[in-house]
Motif scaffolding. Structure first.
Motif, short mmCIF file in Angstrom:
data_model
loop_
_atom_site.label_atom_id
_atom_site.label_comp_id
_atom_site.label_asym_id
_atom_site.label_seq_id
_atom_site.Cartn_x
_atom_site.Cartn_y
_atom_site.Cartn_z
N ILE A 137 -1.85 8.41 5.55
CA ILE A 137 -2.63 7.32 5.92
C ILE A 137 -3.33 6.88 4.40
N GLU A 138 -3.22 5.43 4.26
CA GLU A 138 -3.63 4.75 3.25
C GLU A 138 -4.70 3.87 3.70
N GLN A 139 -5.68 3.99 2.84
CA GLN A 139 -6.95 2.95 3.29
C GLN A 139 -7.56 2.29 2.02
N ASP A 140 -7.97 0.77 2.20
CA ASP A 140 -8.44 0.34 0.87
C ASP A 140 -9.52 -0.61 1.53
N VAL A 141 -10.46 -0.77 0.95
CA VAL A 141 -11.70 -1.66 1.38
C VAL A 141 -11.70 -2.91 0.43
N GLN A 142 -11.49 -4.02 0.69
CA GLN A 142 -11.48 -5.17 -0.05
C GLN A 142 -12.45 -6.19 0.03
N ALA A 143 -12.79 -6.87 -0.79
CA ALA A 143 -13.94 -7.86 -0.90
C ALA A 143 -13.39 -9.18 -0.22
N CYS A 144 -14.22 -9.73 0.71
CA CYS A 144 -13.82 -11.03 1.20
C CYS A 144 -14.12 -12.23 0.20
N VAL A 145 -13.52 -13.27 0.41
CA VAL A 145 -13.69 -14.45 -0.74
C VAL A 145 -15.56 -14.73 -0.95
N ALA A 146 -16.24 -14.96 -0.02
CA ALA A 146 -17.53 -15.19 -0.26
C ALA A 146 -18.61 -14.26 0.59
N GLY A 147 -18.00 -12.70 0.49
CA GLY A 147 -18.93 -11.65 0.99
C GLY A 147 -18.36 -11.24 2.19
N HIS A 149 0.80 -1.35 0.13
CA HIS A 149 0.16 -0.16 -0.08
C HIS A 149 0.88 1.20 0.11
N LEU A 150 2.09 1.23 0.72
CA LEU A 150 2.90 2.38 0.69
C LEU A 150 3.77 2.67 -0.34
N THR A 151 3.87 1.69 -1.23
CA THR A 151 5.11 1.69 -2.23
C THR A 151 4.47 1.72 -3.62
N ARG A 152 3.25 1.27 -3.91
CA ARG A 152 2.66 1.24 -5.15
C ARG A 152 2.53 2.26 -5.80
N ALA A 153 3.00 1.94 -7.17
CA ALA A 153 3.28 3.11 -8.18
C ALA A 153 2.15 4.27 -8.22
N GLU A 154 0.97 3.70 -8.24
CA GLU A 154 -0.32 4.62 -8.62
C GLU A 154 -0.67 5.36 -7.74
N ARG A 155 0.20 5.55 -6.45
CA ARG A 155 -0.46 6.74 -5.63
C ARG A 155 0.10 8.15 -6.13
N ALA A 156 -0.99 8.95 -6.37
CA ALA A 156 -0.74 10.23 -7.03
C ALA A 156 0.09 11.14 -6.27
N ARG A 157 -0.10 10.97 -4.84
CA ARG A 157 0.78 11.86 -4.19
C ARG A 157 1.07 11.10 -2.83
N VAL A 183 -8.22 -2.39 4.91
CA VAL A 183 -6.73 -2.16 5.41
C VAL A 183 -6.38 -0.68 5.25
N THR A 184 -6.06 -0.38 6.50
CA THR A 184 -5.71 1.11 6.78
C THR A 184 -4.18 1.12 7.26
N VAL A 185 -3.31 1.67 6.52
CA VAL A 185 -2.11 1.86 6.92
C VAL A 185 -1.61 3.44 7.21
N ASP A 186 -1.06 3.69 8.32
CA ASP A 186 -0.54 4.90 8.79
C ASP A 186 0.88 4.79 8.73
N ASP A 187 1.38 5.69 7.60
CA ASP A 187 2.93 5.83 7.44
C ASP A 187 3.39 6.86 8.26
N ALA A 188 3.74 6.48 9.40
CA ALA A 188 4.13 7.65 10.47
C ALA A 188 5.17 8.76 9.95
N ASP A 189 6.10 8.24 9.18
CA ASP A 189 7.18 9.38 8.70
C ASP A 189 6.85 9.67 7.11
N ASN A 190 5.83 9.21 6.65
CA ASN A 190 5.18 9.62 5.12
C ASN A 190 6.60 9.29 4.11
N ASN A 191 7.22 8.14 4.21
CA ASN A 191 8.21 8.02 3.48
C ASN A 191 8.13 6.78 2.31
#
Length: 331
Positions: A110-120, A98-106, A125-133
């Protein structure tokens, strides 16, 4: 007393086992290291803790179920934490992605992503990049929050969540975690009709010479299991030290285990060989307030239980339950 089925008790604490038992990759010589605890954890039995010939079957069964829970056993728990051996690095890797993916525009702290579970249902997933690196480093946190998440068809719904706060991280050449030290907090992570986990643990994961090592320190981890008459509570305050070397996996448990209102001391005499999942060899001692000793000895697919009362200084137990298959604790 109506006791929960062994499958239920193993499944509940198995959530923690799946979340916390670990393996990892390698890192460069100039990287920071993850330092494992050097002390052997001890416990103190509560005044009411008593193992005797009358309650031996019940107490030993509860203890063995807790043991299998901590070691993972061979029970496949329908939950979103994945396979036991790779899971912690997998979870950390998801945070790193989540922190290193290239598609981040800026850059975002804090990065957050809602993902579907296998059967519903979903997992957020919430990532807090404390030093924003944009790298998973010391001080960063990742939280997994579940909403009616189904790990497969017919699986029970999972709710609640847990957070991993990284106290130290070693990254490999791909900026993926190879070793780490993290504090894990369960926030009423629950499995429908089974139970929940609530509390904290400290987790160390690192390669060692010839293999991989993980060390889990449970700290007042409350395991609640649902029964037909209500809830049963176990509180985990012990360490699980596990090493994988080649095709061999060994583990030791030390500390204390609370069953109901009674606290017992756990001491590993010889490490358990859990290469085939259930312990194939090794011995664990559980001691009550009077000094009565319950020895659990693994013998391939079975376990022997021997009770030595405090007054017994001989090698002959006061009571025994011999040759119970591990599988019987999951029926």
């Amino acid at each position: 007393m109506n006791r929960p089925s062994a499958r239920i008790r193993i499944a509940v604490a198995g959530i923690a086992a799946a979340a916390l038992v670990a393996c990892g990759g390698g890192g460069g010589a100039d990287e920071p290291t993850v330092k494992f605890p050097s002390d052997i954890r001890t416990g103190v039995a509560s005044a009411g803790a008593d193992i005797n010939t009358s309650n031996l079957p019940e107490v030993s069964t509860d203890a063995i179920e807790a043991l299998l829970s901590a070691l993972g056993g061979d029970v496949s728990v329908s939950q979103p934490l994945g396979t036991a051996r790779s899971q912690p690095l997998h979870l950390a890797g998801r945070a790193a992605a989540h922190l290193t993916r290239a598609e981040r525009a800026r850059p975002l702290a804090i990065e957050q992503d809602v993902q579907a579970c296998v059967a519903g249902g979903t997992v957020t997933v919430t990532v807090d990049d404390a030093d924003n690196n944009r790298l998973l480093t010391t001080g960063d946190t990742v939280t997994f929050s579940y909403a009616d998440c189904l790990g497969g068809a017919g699986a029970p719904a999972i709710n609640g969540g847990f957070t991993m706060r990284f106290n130290a991280v070693v990254l490999d050449t791909r900026a993926q975690p190879a070793a780490f030290d993290a504090t894990v907090t369960m926030d009423l992570l629950s499995v429908a009709s089974i139970g929940s986990l609530d509390g904290s643990a400290r987790l160390w994961v690192s390669p060692v010479i010839g293999g991989l090592r993980s060390f889990v320190r449970y700290q007042d981890m409350v395991s609640v299991t649902n029964t037909d008459t209500g809830e049963e509570v176990a509180i985990l305050n012990f360490d699980v030290d596990r090493t994988e070397s080649g095709t061999t996996v060994v583990a030791s448990i030390n500390g204390s285990l609370q069953l109901g209102s009674d606290i017992y001391v756990l001491t590993q005499i010889t490490p358990f060989d859990i290469t085939t999942s259930d312990p194939g060899s090794g011995q664990l001692r559980m001691t009550d307030a009077q000094g009565d000793r319950l020895l659990m000895t693994a013998r391939a697919s079975v376990v022997d239980v021997d009770l030595f009362l405090a007054s017994n200084s001989t090698s002959t137990p006061d009571s025994s339950i011999v040759g119970t298959p591990w599988a019987s604790f999951r029926q």
